[in-house]
Design an enzyme around this catalytic site. Structure first.
Site, mmCIF file in Angstrom:
data_model
loop_
_atom_site.group_PDB
_atom_site.id
_atom_site.type_symbol
_atom_site.label_atom_id
_atom_site.label_comp_id
_atom_site.label_asym_id
_atom_site.label_seq_id
_atom_site.Cartn_x
_atom_site.Cartn_y
_atom_site.Cartn_z
ATOM 1 C CB SER A 145 -0.903 0.137 1.249
ATOM 2 O OG SER A 145 -1.741 1.158 1.410
ATOM 3 C CE1 TYR A 158 -3.965 -2.820 5.300
ATOM 4 C CE2 TYR A 158 -3.364 -0.397 5.047
ATOM 5 C CZ TYR A 158 -3.764 -1.754 4.426
ATOM 6 O OH TYR A 158 -3.768 -2.102 3.201
#
Length: 268
Positions: A145, A158
Site C-alpha cells: 500500500s 496497518y
C-alpha cells in the site's frame, strides 16, 4: 514468464483485487488457485468466472496466518498441476484506530495485523519458493500500500505492516534471485468492498473524493488497475526485482495542483 498454463496462487482472491488478479491470469491462460478464508460463496463465484474462460481452477480455504494452511495451499497446487510458477500475496487485514490516540491501538491489534500482512506473506513465500525452484523459478508479487510511504492508513498497525512488507519484499528479492523475482505493488485508494467496509461508506466516499481531486489521473483505482500491475510484474517484467511499484494515479506527487487539461504540448 510465459503465463499460459502457468500455475498461480493468489491469496485472498475471493473478491476485490485478488479476484481481479485471478481473472486476469485466467484470461491469459494460467491455471489459478483461488484462496479464501471466510468468503466461500464469493470464492466459488470467482472460480466459476475463471473456469468460464477455459482454464483449470482450484479453490483452497486457508488463513495465511496459519503456516500449516500456507503449506497445504502450495501442496494442493503442486499435487494438481505438478508445479507452481507465481504467487501473489494479496490477503490482508486491518483494524481501525485513532492515530492521535495511541491508547486505541493495542499490542494484540499489532499482532493480529502483522500475522496476516507480514508473517502470512512470509509463510506463503517460504512454502512456495522450493516448489518454484523445482521447475526453474518463478515470480512473487506482494500487494502492499502507498500508506507505507505516506504514513496514512486505517491504523498505525496497518501502516507499519505495509512498511514491513515492503522491506520483506526487498530482502527476499536479494536472496531469491536469480531464479525467483520478488516485487510489490503499492496502491492508493481502491474502489473495493473491503475498503468501504473498513472505513465506512461516508468516510470512504470522502476519502475517494479527496484522492480524485488530488491525483493527476483524477480518480481512485479499480481492482482491475491494481491487478494489471500485478500481472505485468509476473508476466512482462523479467528483469525487475525488488521494486515497490506505486499504483496510485500519481497522488504521491503532491496535492492541489491538478487542473483539467493543464498539460499541453507543442506550440505555434
Amino acid at each position: 514468464m510465459n503465463i499460459r498454463e502457468a500455475a498461480v496462487i493468489v491469496t485472498g482472491s475471493a473478491t476485490g483485487v485478488g479476484a481481479a488478479c485471478v481473472r486476469q491470469f485466467a484470461e491469459r491462460g494460467a491455471r489459478v488457485a483461488v484462496n479464501y478464508n471466510r468468503s466461500k460463496a464469493e470464492a466459488d463465484e470467482t472460480a466459476d468466472a475463471c473456469r468460464a474462460l477455459g482454464v483449470e481452477v482450484i479453490v483452497v480455504q486457508g488463513d495465511v496466518a496459519d503456516d500449516g494452511a500456507c503449506r497445504a495451499m502450495v501442496g494442493a497446487v503442486v499435487d494438481r498441476w505438478g508445479r507452481l510458477d507465481a504467487l501473489v500475496n494479496n490477503a490482508a487485514m486491518t483494524v481501525k484506530s485513532d492515530p492521535f490516540d495511541l491508547e486505541t491501538l493495542s499490542a494484540r491489534d499489532f499482532q493480529d495485523v502483522f500475522s496476516v500482512n507480514v508473517i502470512g506473506a512470509y509463510q506463503m513465500c517460504r512454502a512456495a519458493i522450493p516448489a518454484m525452484r523445482t521447475n526453474g523459478g518463478g515470480a512473487i508479487v506482494n500487494v502492499s500500500s502507498n500508506v507505507a510511504f505516506t504514513g496514512g492508513g486505517s491504523s498505525l498497525a496497518y501502516t507499519a505492516s505495509k512498511g514491513a512488507l515492503n522491506a520483506l519484499t526487498m530482502a527476499l528479492a536479494r536472496t531469491c534471485g536469480p531464479d525467483i523475482r520478488v516485487n510489490a505493488v503499492c496502491p492508493g485508494v481502491i474502489d473495493t468492498r473491503w475498503m468501504r467496509q473498513t472505513l465506512g461508506t461516508d468516510a470512504y466516499a470522502a476519502l475517494a473524493q479527496r484522492f480524485s481531486d488530488t491525483a493527476p489521473l483524477g480518480r481512485v483505482a479499480t481492482p482491475e488497475d491494481v491487478a494489471g500491475a500485478v500481472v505485468w510484474l509476473v508476466e512482462g517484467a523479467d528483469f525487475i526485482t525488488g521494486e515497490l511499484l506505486s499504483v496510485d494515479g500519481g497522488v504521491r506527487l503532491g496535492g492541489g495542483v491538478r487542473k483539467k487539461a493543464a498539460c499541453t504540448g507543442g506550440g505555434s
